[in-house]
Design a protein around this motif. Sequence first.
Motif, PDB file in Angstrom:
ATOM      1  N   GLN A 181       0.817  -1.209   0.000  1.00 25.90           N
ATOM      2  CA  GLN A 181       0.000   0.000   0.000  1.00 25.90           C
ATOM      3  C   GLN A 181       0.859   1.272   0.000  1.00 25.90           C
ATOM      4  N   LEU A 182       1.933   1.299   0.803  1.00 27.92           N
ATOM      5  CA  LEU A 182       2.814   2.470   0.858  1.00 27.92           C
ATOM      6  C   LEU A 182       3.540   2.670  -0.470  1.00 27.92           C
ATOM      7  N   ASN A 183       3.947   1.580  -1.101  1.00 27.89           N
ATOM      8  CA  ASN A 183       4.599   1.703  -2.405  1.00 27.89           C
ATOM      9  C   ASN A 183       3.639   2.285  -3.437  1.00 27.89           C
ATOM     10  N   GLN A 184       2.378   1.868  -3.362  1.00 30.37           N
ATOM     11  CA  GLN A 184       1.385   2.421  -4.289  1.00 30.37           C
ATOM     12  C   GLN A 184       1.184   3.918  -4.038  1.00 30.37           C
ATOM     13  N   GLN A 185       1.146   4.288  -2.744  1.00 28.35           N
ATOM     14  CA  GLN A 185       1.002   5.708  -2.426  1.00 28.35           C
ATOM     15  C   GLN A 185       2.248   6.493  -2.859  1.00 28.35           C
ATOM     16  N   GLY A 186       3.416   5.918  -2.684  1.00 28.50           N
ATOM     17  CA  GLY A 186       4.651   6.582  -3.112  1.00 28.50           C
ATOM     18  C   GLY A 186       4.676   6.792  -4.611  1.00 28.50           C
ATOM     19  N   ALA A 187       4.186   5.793  -5.352  1.00 32.03           N
ATOM     20  CA  ALA A 187       4.142   5.929  -6.805  1.00 32.03           C
ATOM     21  C   ALA A 187       3.187   7.052  -7.203  1.00 32.03           C
ATOM     22  N   GLN A 188       2.056   7.161  -6.501  1.00 35.34           N
ATOM     23  CA  GLN A 188       1.106   8.232  -6.798  1.00 35.34           C
ATOM     24  C   GLN A 188       1.710   9.607  -6.482  1.00 35.34           C
ATOM     25  N   LEU A 189       2.444   9.723  -5.356  1.00 38.84           N
ATOM     26  CA  LEU A 189       3.093  10.990  -5.003  1.00 38.84           C
ATOM     27  C   LEU A 189       4.179  11.346  -6.015  1.00 38.84           C
ATOM     28  N   ASP A 190       4.893  10.340  -6.467  1.00 43.73           N
ATOM     29  CA  ASP A 190       5.928  10.594  -7.474  1.00 43.73           C
ATOM     30  C   ASP A 190       5.298  11.115  -8.761  1.00 43.73           C
ATOM     31  N   ALA A 191       4.191  10.502  -9.130  1.00 43.15           N
ATOM     32  CA  ALA A 191       3.495  10.964 -10.340  1.00 43.15           C
ATOM     33  C   ALA A 191       2.972  12.383 -10.151  1.00 43.15           C
ATOM     34  N   ALA A 192       2.467  12.679  -8.951  1.00 41.68           N
ATOM     35  CA  ALA A 192       1.961  14.035  -8.682  1.00 41.68           C
ATOM     36  C   ALA A 192       3.084  15.057  -8.728  1.00 41.68           C
ATOM     37  N   ALA A 193       4.255  14.718  -8.201  1.00 42.90           N
ATOM     38  CA  ALA A 193       5.405  15.635  -8.230  1.00 42.90           C
ATOM     39  C   ALA A 193       5.832  15.905  -9.660  1.00 42.90           C
TER      40      ALA A 193
END
Length: 244
Positions: free
Chosen positions: A63-75
């Motif tokens: 779940q954290l990796n998925q959230q990190g990927a979403q934050l990376d995409a947002a950045a």
Amino acid sequence: MSIWKRLTRIFRSRTNRDAGDIEALKEKLDESYRSQLALLQQVRRGVADVATSRKRVELQITQLNQQGAQLDAAARTAVANGNDDAARAALTRKVTLDKAVADLTAQHAGLKTEEDRLEDSARQIQVQIEQFRLRKDTLSARHTAAAARSEINSATTGISSQMGEVGQAVKAAEQRTRELEAHADAVDELVREGIITGPGHDPHSTEAFDEQFDSLSSTTDVDRQLDALKSGISTGDEHGQDKV
């Protein structure tokens, strides 16, 4: 009480005492076996608990990796739009998530190590329990066989002793039977020679036959004494005639 009965009583007393000791030992072995099984179940529950925790950590890491990927995409999107503040905020949260993922990954590795250790312990305990069970069952089987052999030996010894007593009784019966057969043969011979009358000639009782047989010897004695008297008288007469 005979010596044999005393020995038998002592042997049975000792056998019963030994049997009691063996039964107590078997009960202790069974109790130890149950304790080992309980320990194995406890270790297996520990393995299941650790495995559950490991899987829960794996789910959190995913779940954290998925959230990190979403934050990376947002950045990346914020940088493309020229919004550095939004990109910086997204990346700050992503770094925090990456640290959490690193901590969870370390926990996952520790849980996996603990799980492997517990599984290895469970396998060793299971092997030990199986070996103990085999030894326990083998001991129980040997005791059963030894007890059966002891009973057989005791029974065989008892039968041998009884057969000795029975043999004496059989010999006595055989001796008595031979005497009765000799008596019957003698009576049959006297009946055939007509010296006495058989019991079948008396339609009412066999007493006449018994009296004839019992009086046979006395009648013979009377005849013998009568012959002796006649012989004495004859001899006396001859002496008297010589004197004249």
